[in-house]
Write an enzyme that holds these catalytic residues in place. Structure first.
Site: not given
Length: 727
Positions: A579, A664, A699
């Site tokens: 991320s 995501d 995610h």
């Protein structure tokens, strides 16, 4: 309620790297026993992404983006099917290139799964007459959420069987469980897509039936008023996923008729709703990176308007905790590392605040947990967490922790009247341990230590806390762990992990999956770089906005330090981040590509300029105070100077495994996809570059407690292939 001193960590993912997971078996093998000839990578042609130039001109700067078209699946544009075709081709290429590790991946998955105690139960938590806990069954992916009335010997009630609910679904996540004050109903949120858009359901716990009130497109954060019929929740924008409104729902009514009790006009703010531990107050919080505001309501009067606790002020964060006769306020007002204040229950404006714990230059005040007779303060000094117990009207003291590097945190303590503090302790060598601590007598009881199936001897491993010197002279902590007997001759493989954004501190905890690395000769290290908050609020501020590059250079300097100390060498040094930590991976390979033999970049935030220019993309407007607003020239120039996608050059890059999820909501799939396509077209080396897209997930990856281990096995197999380890 989120801690207001730190922006909720929106671009962080769960499971991006081994953390406080279920624990496991220590194997008796060494790296040497696993050595083989170098893995033979198949001679396969990598996918070639179509070139469709898109020109961006801003501040007199013109940039051509050949892969901008990959946004079309997200935008529902004309090239949507071409995007899916490209991602599918990349997945097939990955499968081909990793085909020789198929057996290894299967064996690793079995090894990792074999460490999981399949039949397990959490330590029960007492609240309002009931003990609540979760339990898992052998072979099942999910948990059962349960309770017992009054005694642990009472009959079990299964409130939600998530294995049953998840049947036939590729993804299932339930959370936000909240019980009505009369204990007869439960509200909770469900996400079946992995975009963090929850449907709130309400269950009658007496009949087992669901009410017809299914509330869509929420944050999954229901809060009951004391009347047992009113629920407050956060409603999201369907496109940007911004938390925009707090709404009020009446039981047995149409959610379309729900009233908006608060609407956020500032798109840079996150909002949410929560309840005080005492149950007396409901709070709405509105928070940007640098300022926030709380609005409060007596939970017994849900039809009254919310009132501001203290109007927002520039660069001021605060958080409120009600006691019997006053509020405690945690704030950075005239206190960079935060201080603790108090005020009367009926006079909450800052003109009435009085200091309780002053600001300290060397201690970060991180959190407060309130009880009727005690207050527990979470502090951070020299990068390590301390729990400080204050008896109301009496003495105060710190709970002692002995290891050189560790994780400690306040656990679930919903009972406001309790004199027992539950806390969690772990380290790189100590499994996650739950303690109950009597705040009067200081007696502690180990309630549970995560069981390691097959046994585990912590004495077989060594953990250290070292300090690298950054190029500007700053001392950067490093936590590391390895199996005893390691020869510090530069030949050991080492995996260096970091995050370094949002003021999110990366604490060193135990991980059973990590044993698969350590037992094969790997060193595992965490770089506590600037951008986190390990060393105080300034540590965070020195790694954001116009100082963001400190995050990247700190990480590189930590890697060089570990090489200099002979823990590893460039031929055996690997890096991992996800991320916003994936942004870190993208930056370090542009700055110092020669340092790393391999990189694992998970759901990486790498197209910084384009994402922060597009306010229809989730999180963009919320995060201008973290990254900057590129519509301002100074911010644009600085962001462009480090944005990984913008800075790819014709040069050699390390071996890389990149992962993403089609659904995501935090870092959209097109960022890593574009990044990989541009790297393929530009780099001059013949090193391995792989992209994996989870076509069903978002995610956080897979939702089941076993399925995600397949991704861990893939990551490890990639590292082992590069090291010549075959089993």
């Amino acid at each position: 309620m989120q801690k207001n001193k730190t922006l909720p960590d929106q671009r962080m993912i769960k499971k991006i790297t081994p953390g406080l997971l279920l624990l496991g078996v220590a194997l008796s093998c060494t790296n040497k026993e696993h050595k083989m000839e170098s893995y033979k990578w198949p001679d396969a042609a990598a996918p070639v992404a179509a070139v469709n130039p898109f020109v961006r001109t801003l501040h007199g700067d013109t940039v051509t983006d050949n892969y901008y078209w990959m946004i079309d699946y997200f935008k529902k544009g004309k090239d949507s099917s071409k995007v899916v075709d490209y991602l599918t081709a990349e997945n097939k290429y990955l499968d081909t290139m990793m085909s020789g590790t198929k057996t290894l991946q299967e064996d690793l998955f079995k090894e990792l799964k074999g460490r999981v105690k399949e039949k397990d139960e959490s330590v029960p938590v007492f609240r309002n007459g009931y003990f609540y806990y979760t339990r898992t069954e052998e072979g099942k992916q999910y948990a059962k959420y349960c309770r017992k009335k009054g005694s642990l010997e009472a009959k079990e009630e299964i409130l939600l069987d998530m294995d049953e609910e998840a049947k036939g679904l590729p993804y299932y996540q339930a959370g936000g469980f909240t019980i009505s004050p009369d204990n007869k109903m439960m509200a909770y949120g469900v996400d079946k897509v992995s975009r963090r858009q929850y449907v709130i359901h309400i269950k009658n716990l007496e009949t087992g039936a669901l009410f017809k009130d299914a509330i869509p497109n929420t944050q999954g954060d229901p809060v009951w008023a004391l009347d047992n019929k009113t629920i407050f929740y956060t409603s999201k924008n369907e496109v940007t996923l911004l938390s925009e409104k707090i709404k009020k729902h009446q039981l047995n009514s149409d959610p379309k008729q729900d009233l908006t009790v608060y609407e956020e006009k500032d798109k840079s703010n996150y909002i949410g709703v929560g309840k005080s531990k005492s149950g007396k107050y409901i709070f709405i919080y509105s928070q940007a990176t640098l300022s926030n505001e709380l609005k409060m309501l007596d939970a017994s009067t849900p039809d009254q308007p919310f009132k501001s606790f203290q109007p927002r002020q520039k660069d001021m964060l605060y958080e409120a905790f009600p006691l019997e006769d006053k509020f405690l306020i945690l704030t950075n007002w005239k206190a960079k590392n935060f201080r603790l204040m108090e005020c009367p229950l009926d006079k909450t404006g800052m003109e009435n605040w009085k200091e309780v714990i002053p600001h300290r230059q060397d201690v970060l005040l991180e959190g407060v947990d309130e009880f009727k007779t005690h207050v527990v303060v979470t502090e951070r000094k020299n990068g390590l967490t301390q729990l400080r117990v204050r008896t109301i009207g009496g003495p105060e003291y710190n709970i002692a922790f002995e290891e050189p590097t560790y994780t400690a945190m306040v656990g679930a303590n919903p009972d406001y009247n309790s004199k027992t503090l539950r806390y969690i302790y772990a380290s790189l060598t100590t499994p996650s341990s739950t303690y109950d601590y009597n705040m009067d007598t200081k007696a502690k009881k180990l309630m549970k230590q995560q069981e390691i199936v097959g046994g585990y001897n912590k004495e077989d491993y060594t953990s250290e806390r070292l300090y690298a010197t950054a190029k500007d002279g700053t001392k950067v902590p490093i936590s590391l762990v390895y199996k005893k007997g390691l020869k510090k001759d530069g030949n050991a493989p080492l995996l260096l992990y970091a995050y370094g954004s949002y003021g999110s501190s990366t604490d060193p905890g135990f991980n059973s999956s990590r044993l698969s690395l350590l037992n094969r000769g790997f060193v595992y290290a965490i770089a506590h770089i600037r951008g986190g908050q390990e060393m105080g609020r300034q540590w965070y501020e020195d790694g954001k906005l116009m100082k963001k590059k400190n995050t990247f250079t700190d990480f590189i300097d930590c890697g060089q330090f570990l090489i200099d100390q002979k823990f590893t060498s460039k031929a055996h040094l690997y890096a991992q981040g996800g991320s916003a930590g994936g942004l870190l991976m993208g930056a370090i390979i542009n700055i110092a590509p020669e340092m790393w033999h391999g990189i694992i970049a998970q759901v990486p935030f790498v197209d910084v300029i384009n994402t922060m220019l597009d306010e229809s993309i989730p999180l963009t407007t919320n995060e201008f105070d973290e990254w900057g607003n590129p519509k301002q020239k100074a911010a644009y120039d600085y962001m462009k100077s480090y944005s990984p996608y913008e800075n790819i050059e014709k040069k050699a890059y390390p071996n890389m495994l990149v992962t993403t999820g089609l659904h995501d909501s935090q870092v959209q799939y097109f960022e890593p996809a574009k990044w990989v396509a541009k790297l393929r077209a530009t780099k001059t080396d013949k090193n391995i570059l792989l992209l994996k897209t989870d076509m069903d997930f978002g995610h956080g990856g897979a939702s089941g407690r076993f399925d995600y281990l397949k991704d861990v096995a893939l990551n490890y197999a990639f590292l082992f292939a590069l090291e010549g380890i075959n089993k």
